[in-house]
Design a protein around this motif. Structure first.
Motif, PDB file in Angstrom:
ATOM      1  N   ASN A  89       0.796  -1.241   0.000  1.00 51.96           N
ATOM      2  CA  ASN A  89       0.000   0.000   0.000  1.00 51.96           C
ATOM      3  C   ASN A  89       0.824   1.284   0.000  1.00 51.96           C
ATOM      4  O   ASN A  89       0.345   2.311  -0.461  1.00 51.96           O
ATOM      5  CB  ASN A  89      -0.926  -0.035   1.229  1.00 51.96           C
ATOM      6  N   HIS A 139      -3.009  -5.041  -3.636  1.00 51.15           N
ATOM      7  CA  HIS A 139      -2.182  -3.922  -4.080  1.00 51.15           C
ATOM      8  C   HIS A 139      -3.045  -2.665  -4.132  1.00 51.15           C
ATOM      9  O   HIS A 139      -4.105  -2.672  -4.780  1.00 51.15           O
ATOM     10  CB  HIS A 139      -1.623  -4.165  -5.488  1.00 51.15           C
ATOM     11  N   THR A 140      -2.577  -1.594  -3.519  1.00 50.24           N
ATOM     12  CA  THR A 140      -3.286  -0.317  -3.663  1.00 50.24           C
ATOM     13  C   THR A 140      -2.808   0.335  -4.949  1.00 50.24           C
ATOM     14  O   THR A 140      -1.696   0.862  -5.030  1.00 50.24           O
ATOM     15  CB  THR A 140      -3.013   0.610  -2.459  1.00 50.24           C
ATOM     16  N   ALA A 141      -3.646   0.265  -5.969  1.00 51.94           N
ATOM     17  CA  ALA A 141      -3.312   0.858  -7.268  1.00 51.94           C
ATOM     18  C   ALA A 141      -4.068   2.184  -7.374  1.00 51.94           C
ATOM     19  O   ALA A 141      -4.210   2.893  -6.367  1.00 51.94           O
ATOM     20  CB  ALA A 141      -3.691  -0.115  -8.383  1.00 51.94           C
ATOM     21  N   LYS A 173       1.452   3.581 -10.901  1.00 46.61           N
ATOM     22  CA  LYS A 173       0.209   2.897 -10.548  1.00 46.61           C
ATOM     23  C   LYS A 173      -0.181   1.871 -11.623  1.00 46.61           C
ATOM     24  O   LYS A 173      -0.793   0.850 -11.314  1.00 46.61           O
ATOM     25  CB  LYS A 173      -0.902   3.930 -10.319  1.00 46.61           C
ATOM     26  N   ASN A 176       1.624  -1.079 -10.597  1.00 40.81           N
ATOM     27  CA  ASN A 176       0.896  -1.835  -9.553  1.00 40.81           C
ATOM     28  C   ASN A 176      -0.124  -2.783 -10.175  1.00 40.81           C
ATOM     29  O   ASN A 176      -0.255  -3.942  -9.759  1.00 40.81           O
ATOM     30  CB  ASN A 176       0.151  -0.890  -8.600  1.00 40.81           C
ATOM     31  N   SER A 180       0.063  -6.856 -10.157  1.00 36.62           N
ATOM     32  CA  SER A 180      -1.036  -7.635  -9.578  1.00 36.62           C
ATOM     33  C   SER A 180      -1.530  -8.683 -10.585  1.00 36.62           C
ATOM     34  O   SER A 180      -1.768  -9.848 -10.233  1.00 36.62           O
ATOM     35  CB  SER A 180      -2.184  -6.689  -9.180  1.00 36.62           C
ATOM     36  N   SER A 194      -4.106 -12.620  -5.948  1.00 34.49           N
ATOM     37  CA  SER A 194      -3.561 -11.267  -6.067  1.00 34.49           C
ATOM     38  C   SER A 194      -4.607 -10.364  -6.714  1.00 34.49           C
ATOM     39  O   SER A 194      -5.051 -10.625  -7.835  1.00 34.49           O
ATOM     40  CB  SER A 194      -2.292 -11.321  -6.939  1.00 34.49           C
ATOM     41  N   CYS A 196      -6.160  -6.001  -6.924  1.00 34.36           N
ATOM     42  CA  CYS A 196      -5.797  -4.599  -6.696  1.00 34.36           C
ATOM     43  C   CYS A 196      -7.032  -3.710  -6.747  1.00 34.36           C
ATOM     44  O   CYS A 196      -8.115  -4.149  -7.147  1.00 34.36           O
ATOM     45  CB  CYS A 196      -4.738  -4.144  -7.693  1.00 34.36           C
ATOM     46  N   PHE A 252      -9.882  -6.117 -10.282  1.00 37.00           N
ATOM     47  CA  PHE A 252      -9.613  -4.714  -9.947  1.00 37.00           C
ATOM     48  C   PHE A 252     -10.893  -4.118  -9.399  1.00 37.00           C
ATOM     49  O   PHE A 252     -11.942  -4.207 -10.048  1.00 37.00           O
ATOM     50  CB  PHE A 252      -9.165  -3.958 -11.208  1.00 37.00           C
TER      51      PHE A 252
END
Ligand SMILES: NC(=O)c1ccc[n+]([C@@H]2O[C@H](COP(=O)([O-])OP(=O)(O)OC[C@H]3O[C@@H](n4cnc5c(N)ncnc54)[C@H](OP(=O)(O)O)[C@@H]3O)[C@@H](O)[C@H]2O)c1
Length: 287
Positions: A89, A139-141, A173, A176, A180, A194, A196, A252
Motif C-alpha cells: 500500500n 495492491h493499492t493501485a 500505478k 501496480n 497484480s 492477487s 488490486c 480490480f
C-alpha cells in the motif's frame, strides 16, 4: 489454527492505517513496515485504542532503499514461514524529480519496485499459507493507471522527456496493476490470490500541501470533494477480508465496484515486460 499474519506497508496514515485497523480487528497479527519507527509506534497506539488486544510489530523499512527492503523482507521470511496477507500500500506522488539511492526515479522505486522486492521474498511464506488455508496479496493501485503511458518501461528514469509528476505517478500505478495481474496469472489455481483496487479520491497525506496555494486548494478539496480515509479503505478491507474475495484472483476494484482495467494493462506481454524489467533493476536484491 494460530493467529493469521498480515504484512502491511504504508500504514502510518491514510488508507493503510484504516485498513490495518480493520485487519487487526479481524484477528490478524500486524507486521507494519514503516520508514519512521516513531510514526509506527504512534500508529500502533492509535490502532490499539480501538482494537485493544491488537498484536502489532513495527518494522523499520524505508521503501526508497532496495537493500533495506531486501534485508527487512529476508528477516520477515525467516521469522514467519507462513504469512496470510500482504498489503502493498505505501505510495508517494513526487512533485520534484528525484532518484533513490539505487538511482531509480522515486515514485516508480517506492510505489512499485520496493514492493516487487518485498513480495518476491515473502512469496514462499505466502504460498505456504495459501496451500494450507488460502492467502491474499492486495495492491493499492489507482484510477491513475488509466492515463498512464504504456511505453513507460522504455524510460523509467525520465532521461528522454521532461518529468511530469502526474504522469510519473500514473505510470507507477500502472506498474501496480500490471504486477497484480502478473502475480494473479502465475498463482492461478494455487491458494494464493492477487487483486488490486482504486480507493477513490481520498483526503490523505499523499496530496501535496507544501506551498500556501497548495494548502489552500487541497484544503478546499479535502473539505468539499475528497472522500474520507474510512471510505477509501473500504475496497482494501473488502479484498483483504471478505470471504468470497479469497477465491477471486486478478480482479480490480474501483472503489466498491469490480471494474475493467485499462485494455493495455491486460496484455500479458506488458505484464511480463514489467516483471523482467523489475528482475533486471532489482537483480542485486533478490537473493
Ligand atoms: N489518496 C488518494 O486519493 C489515492 C488515490 C489512489 C490511490 N492511492 C494510493 O493509496 C496508497 C496509500 O496512500 P494514502 O492516500 O493513504 O496516502 P498517505 O496517507 O500519504 O499514506 C502513504 C503511506 O505510504 C508511506 N510511504 C510513503 N513513502 C514511503 C517510503 N519511501 N518508505 C516507506 N513508506 C512510505 C507513508 O509513510 P509516512 O507516514 O512515513 O509518510 C504512508 O504510510 C498509495 O499507494 C497511493 O498511491 C491514493
Amino acid at each position: 489454527m494460530s493467529q493469521p499474519i498480515a504484512v502491511i506497508t504504508g500504514a502510518t496514515s491514510g488508507i493503510g492505517e484504516i485498513g490495518a485497523r480493520a485487519v487487526a480487528a479481524a484477528g490478524y497479527e500486524l507486521l507494519l513496515l514503516c520508514r519512521s519507527p516513531d510514526k509506527g509506534e504512534a500508529t500502533r497506539e492509535r490502532i490499539q485504542t480501538e482494537v485493544h488486544d491488537a498484536a502489532i510489530r513495527i518494522i523499520e523499512c524505508p521503501m526508497d532503499s532496495l537493500a533495506a527492503v531486501r534485508d527487512c523482507a529476508v528477516q520477515l521470511a525467516r521469522d514467519y514461514p507462513r504469512i496470510d496477507l500482504l498489503i502493498n500500500n505505501a505510495g508517494t506522488a513526487e512533485m520534484q524529480y528525484s532518484r533513490t539511492v539505487d538511482g531509480i526515479e522515486r515514485s516508480f522505486a517506492v510505489n512499485h519496485l520496493a514492493h516487487f522486492v518485498l513480495t518476491w521474498h515473502l512469496l514462499p511464506s505466502l504460498k505456504a499459507a495459501g496451500d494450507a488455508d488460502g492467502a491474499r496479496i492486495v495492491h493499492t493501485a489507482s484510477e491513475a493507471h488509466y492515463v498512464a503511458n504504456k511505453d513507460f518501461l522504455d524510460d523509467i528514469n525520465w532521461e528522454k522527456g521532461r518529468y511530469f509528476v502526474f504522469r510519473a505517478y500514473s505510470n507507477s500505478k500502472l506498474a501496480n496493476v500490471l504486477f497484480s495481474q502478473k502475480l494473479a496469472r502465475e498463482l492461478e489455481g494455487s491458494g494464493l490470490v492477487s487483486n488490486c483496487f482504486h480507493p477513490g479520491r481520498v483526503a490523505t497525506n499523499i496530496w501535496p500541501e507544501r506551498r500556501w496555494y497548495e494548502k489552500l486548494v487541497i484544503g478546499l478539496l479535502k473539505k468539499f470533494y475528497l472522500i474520507s480515509p474510512e471510505q477509501g479503505a473500504r475496497p482494501l478491507i473488502h479484498l483483504a477480508l471478505d470471504p468470497d474475495m479469497g477465491r477471486r484472483n486478478g480482479v480490480f476494484y474501483f472503489e466498491m465496484q469490480e471494474k475493467d482495467i485499462k485494455s493495455f494493462a491486460k496484455d500479458p506481454a506488458l505484464q511480463d515486460a514489467l516483471w523482467n524489467k523489475s528482475l533486471e533493476l532489482a537483480a542485486d536484491y533478490l537473493d
